[in-house]
Design a protein around this motif. Structure first.
Motif, PDB file in Angstrom:
ATOM      1  N   VAL A   1    -113.268   0.063   2.823  1.00  0.00           N
ATOM      2  CA  VAL A   1    -112.947   1.386   2.272  1.00  0.00           C
ATOM      3  C   VAL A   1    -112.544   2.340   3.382  1.00  0.00           C
ATOM      4  O   VAL A   1    -111.596   3.104   3.240  1.00  0.00           O
ATOM      5  CB  VAL A   1    -114.138   1.945   1.448  1.00  0.00           C
ATOM      6  N   GLY A   2    -113.264   2.313   4.503  1.00  0.00           N
ATOM      7  CA  GLY A   2    -112.934   3.180   5.638  1.00  0.00           C
ATOM      8  C   GLY A   2    -113.243   4.644   5.367  1.00  0.00           C
ATOM      9  O   GLY A   2    -114.094   4.968   4.543  1.00  0.00           O
ATOM     10  N   ARG A   3    -112.554   5.524   6.056  1.00  0.00           N
ATOM     11  CA  ARG A   3    -112.685   6.980   5.887  1.00  0.00           C
ATOM     12  C   ARG A   3    -114.139   7.448   5.903  1.00  0.00           C
ATOM     13  O   ARG A   3    -114.526   8.330   5.135  1.00  0.00           O
ATOM     14  CB  ARG A   3    -112.000   7.436   4.598  1.00  0.00           C
ATOM     15  N   GLY A   4    -114.977   6.822   6.726  1.00  0.00           N
ATOM     16  CA  GLY A   4    -116.367   7.244   6.848  1.00  0.00           C
ATOM     17  C   GLY A   4    -117.275   6.827   5.704  1.00  0.00           C
ATOM     18  O   GLY A   4    -118.407   7.280   5.603  1.00  0.00           O
ATOM     19  N   TYR A   5    -116.773   5.975   4.807  1.00  0.00           N
ATOM     20  CA  TYR A   5    -117.578   5.527   3.673  1.00  0.00           C
ATOM     21  C   TYR A   5    -118.811   4.782   4.170  1.00  0.00           C
ATOM     22  O   TYR A   5    -118.723   3.966   5.077  1.00  0.00           O
ATOM     23  CB  TYR A   5    -116.745   4.615   2.761  1.00  0.00           C
ATOM     24  N   GLN A   6    -119.950   5.087   3.598  1.00  0.00           N
ATOM     25  CA  GLN A   6    -121.209   4.450   3.983  1.00  0.00           C
ATOM     26  C   GLN A   6    -121.652   3.500   2.873  1.00  0.00           C
ATOM     27  O   GLN A   6    -121.586   3.851   1.690  1.00  0.00           O
ATOM     28  CB  GLN A   6    -122.276   5.520   4.187  1.00  0.00           C
TER      29      GLN A   6
END
Length: 148
Positions: free
Chosen positions: A98-103
Motif C-alpha cells: 500500500v505504501g504512503r505510510g500505511y501501517q
C-alpha cells in the motif's frame, strides 16, 4: 508394435494435457492444496482464523490505529483482489504494497516461504469460497492480467 508406440504417445500427451489443464497457465504451476492448507494453519490462522473468519471487528481500527486481520472467507474482501495483488501482499506485507505510510500488522512471508508455497496458500483459500466469489475473483484476476 506401432500400435503400442502410438498408444504410449497418446497416454503421454493425455497426461501432459491433464497436467497443463490443472495448472494456471503460468509456467505449468500446479497448486499443492495440502501444502497450502498446512502453511495457512502454520502461518495465517493465528490472525485470520482457522476457519478464515478473521479477527473480530476487523473493519474497526484498534487503539494502535491498525485494522485487525480481515476474514479470508466470503464475508471478507480477499476475493475482490487479483492474484497478483494477493501474492504481493502475502510476500511483502500490506504496508509495503500500500505504501504512503500505511501501517499494518500483516507481515510479508517472502523470506519464510517460496512464491510457489504462498501461491499454494492462496489457491487453498480460494477453494474455501463459494462459487460466486471464486468466479468473481477469477474475473478480476483475468482483467488484471490483460490490463483491462
Amino acid at each position: 508394435m506401432r500400435g503400442a508406440v502410438l498408444g504410449a504417445a497418446v497416454m503421454v500427451l493425455a497426461g501432459a494435457g491433464v497436467w497443463l489443464a490443472a495448472g494456471d497457465g503460468r509456467g505449468g504451476y500446479v497448486p499443492d492444496l495440502a501444502r497450502g492448507a498446512a502453511i495457512y494453519a502454520e502461518a495465517c490462522a493465528s490472525c485470520h482464523g482457522a476457519d478464515l473468519e478473521g479477527e473480530p471487528d476487523w473493519r474497526m481500527r484498534g487503539p494502535d490505529g491498525r485494522l485487525p486481520a480481515p476474514p479470508h472467507d466470503e464475508t471478507g474482501h480477499t476475493w475482490h483482489h487479483a492474484d497478483r495483488v494477493l501474492l504481493d501482499i502475502t510476500m511483502r506485507g500490506t504496508a509495503a504494497v500500500v505504501g504512503r505510510g500505511y501501517q499494518s500488522n500483516m507481515p510479508g512471508f517472502g523470506e519464510t516461504y517460496s512464491e510457489a508455497e504462498l501461491r499454494d496458500v492462496l489457491e487453498w483459500i480460494k477453494t474455501q469460497w463459494p462459487e460466486r466469489e471464486r468466479a468473481h475473483q477469477a474475473q478480476v484476476t483475468a482483467q488484471d492480467e490483460t490490463g483491462r
